[in-house]
Design an enzyme around this catalytic site. Structure first.
Site, short mmCIF file in Angstrom:
data_model
loop_
_atom_site.label_atom_id
_atom_site.label_comp_id
_atom_site.label_asym_id
_atom_site.label_seq_id
_atom_site.Cartn_x
_atom_site.Cartn_y
_atom_site.Cartn_z
N GLY A 158 39.06 39.72 37.38
CA GLY A 158 39.89 40.60 38.19
C GLY A 158 39.22 41.93 38.43
O GLY A 158 37.99 42.03 38.51
N ARG A 159 40.03 42.98 38.52
CA ARG A 159 39.51 44.31 38.85
C ARG A 159 38.47 44.78 37.82
O ARG A 159 37.41 45.29 38.18
CB ARG A 159 40.68 45.29 38.91
N ILE A 160 38.76 44.60 36.54
CA ILE A 160 37.84 45.04 35.50
C ILE A 160 36.72 44.02 35.31
O ILE A 160 35.54 44.37 35.27
CB ILE A 160 38.59 45.30 34.19
N SER A 179 39.00 31.70 34.77
CA SER A 179 40.41 31.95 34.48
C SER A 179 41.16 30.83 35.17
O SER A 179 40.61 30.12 36.02
CB SER A 179 40.86 33.32 34.99
N ARG A 180 42.42 30.67 34.82
CA ARG A 180 43.18 29.56 35.40
C ARG A 180 43.34 29.70 36.91
O ARG A 180 43.48 28.69 37.61
CB ARG A 180 44.55 29.49 34.73
N SER A 181 43.31 30.93 37.40
CA SER A 181 43.53 31.14 38.83
C SER A 181 42.24 31.35 39.62
O SER A 181 42.28 31.47 40.84
CB SER A 181 44.44 32.35 39.05
N THR A 239 37.91 43.90 24.85
CA THR A 239 38.49 45.21 25.13
C THR A 239 39.81 45.05 25.87
O THR A 239 40.33 46.01 26.43
CB THR A 239 37.53 46.07 25.99
N ARG A 241 43.22 42.60 25.08
CA ARG A 241 44.37 42.60 24.19
C ARG A 241 44.03 41.76 22.96
O ARG A 241 43.48 40.66 23.07
CB ARG A 241 45.61 42.02 24.88
N GLU A 270 48.12 48.59 15.43
CA GLU A 270 47.46 49.86 15.77
C GLU A 270 48.39 51.02 15.48
O GLU A 270 49.57 50.96 15.82
CB GLU A 270 47.06 49.86 17.26
N HIS A 289 40.55 51.45 19.82
CA HIS A 289 41.22 51.35 21.12
C HIS A 289 40.86 52.53 22.02
O HIS A 289 41.73 53.29 22.47
CB HIS A 289 42.73 51.25 20.97
#
Length: 322
Positions: A158-160, A179-181, A239, A241, A270, A289
């Site tokens: 995606g974006r990142i 990814s699944r999509s 980085t 989740r 955290e 984090h």
């Protein structure tokens, strides 16, 4: 008649920069701001600390706001969260308790940069070599892993993930994504290959980096079976989740030397307790984090948090979530 001054709490201001990162003067005289540098680790602590506040500003998904907490904060009217998506906030409960929830813009640049800081740190043994140099240890003790010509596997494009891919390509890496999509067309548009499935990606990659949102389909996506598919000399970077990776399985893989190492910026708890095994795990490069912790990102977050508060006071909330 002068309206009452509302009380605003800023949570988890670890560095003590919330009020200096932005100009809060647009709400001066109408809102009093209290920034908390300490983390409240339980709902009881949060309920006690926030009982007198009308507005709360929280960063990312550090603090859960379930229905039970909203019920204990009858004075709360506005909750501002950084980013435009927050799985830690029960939006239906917020609405039921009359709490407006607003977000801010989100930048993908800081997590991209930290991803590469961790990956490069792992590949070249930066921490070990720096520690040895400063403490009078051996002159050179590691042999770095090359990036050029190696395979970078991205779980998520995606974006990142797309930005991480461009850096990998600049290093001369073979970049594969899944990814699944993800479609062949999207992968080709980013200049990378699409893996048929995550198992293929894990088997092929020398470096695996995770860039997926946490949802029921990605929780526990990488467990013991998936880690066993990785090359013994491969590295895993997360980085995104913590819950996407089974933490016990990762600790077992690191302790047993099943993979060469891991770079982790996110944890199941955290802040990380002092006795948490992640603090002493071998082959682990860990940061607390820091993915979104940067000067520009904090400036954007807090400036837009002020905008959210001002708009709420004007009766026209902006960037509403839910």
């Amino acid at each position: 008649m002068t309206p009452p001054i509302l009380s605003c709490a800023v949570l988890d201001d670890y560095q003590g920069v919330a009020t200096s990162s932005a100009d809060w003067s647009p709400v001066a005289g109408r809102v009093s701001v209290t920034a908390f540098r300490e983390h409240f680790g339980s709902e009881d602590e949060l309920a006690a600390a926030l009982a007198g506040f009308d507005i709360v500003v929280t960063l990312r998904e550090r603090v859960p706001f379930p229905a039970s907490l909203f019920a204990r904060l009858p004075r709360l009217r506005l909750l501002v969260a950084s980013g435009m998506r927050n799985a830690a906030i029960d939006l239906a409960a917020a609405q039921a308790h009359g709490v407006t929830v607003c977000g801010t813009a989100s930048s993908g640049t800081p997590p991209v940069e930290l991803t590469w800081a961790l990956l490069l740190g792992l590949a070249r043994g930066i921490v070990q070599e720096n520690t040895a140099l400063r403490e009078g240890g051996p002159w050179q003790s590691t042999v770095g892993a090359d990036l050029h010509g190696r395979t970078l596997g991205l779980l998520g494009l995606g974006r990142i993930g797309g930005r991480v891919a461009r850096v990998g390509l600049a290093f001369g890496m073979d970049v594969v994504a899944w990814s699944r999509s993800l479609t062949d067309e999207r992968a080709a548009g980013a200049g990378v290959r699409r893996a048929a499935d995550k198992e293929e990606l894990l088997r092929e990659s020398d470096f695996v980096s995770i860039h997926l949102a946490l949802n029921p389909g990605t929780r526990g996506l990488i467990g013991a079976a998936e880690l066993d598919l990785m090359k013994p000399g491969a590295y895993l970077v997360n980085t995104s989740r913590a819950a996407i990776v089974d933490q016990d399985a990762l600790l077992t893989a690191l302790t047993g030397g099943r993979i060469a190492g891991a770079g982790v910026d996110v944890f199941d708890i955290e802040p990380l307790p002092a006795d948490h095994p992640m603090r002493t795990a071998p082959r682990l490069l860990a940061t607390p984090h820091l993915g979104y912790v940067s000067q520009d990102n904090y400036r954007r977050y807090y400036e837009e948090a002020v905008e959210d508060v001002a708009a709420f006071l004007a009766g026209e909330p902006i960037r509403r979530l839910g």
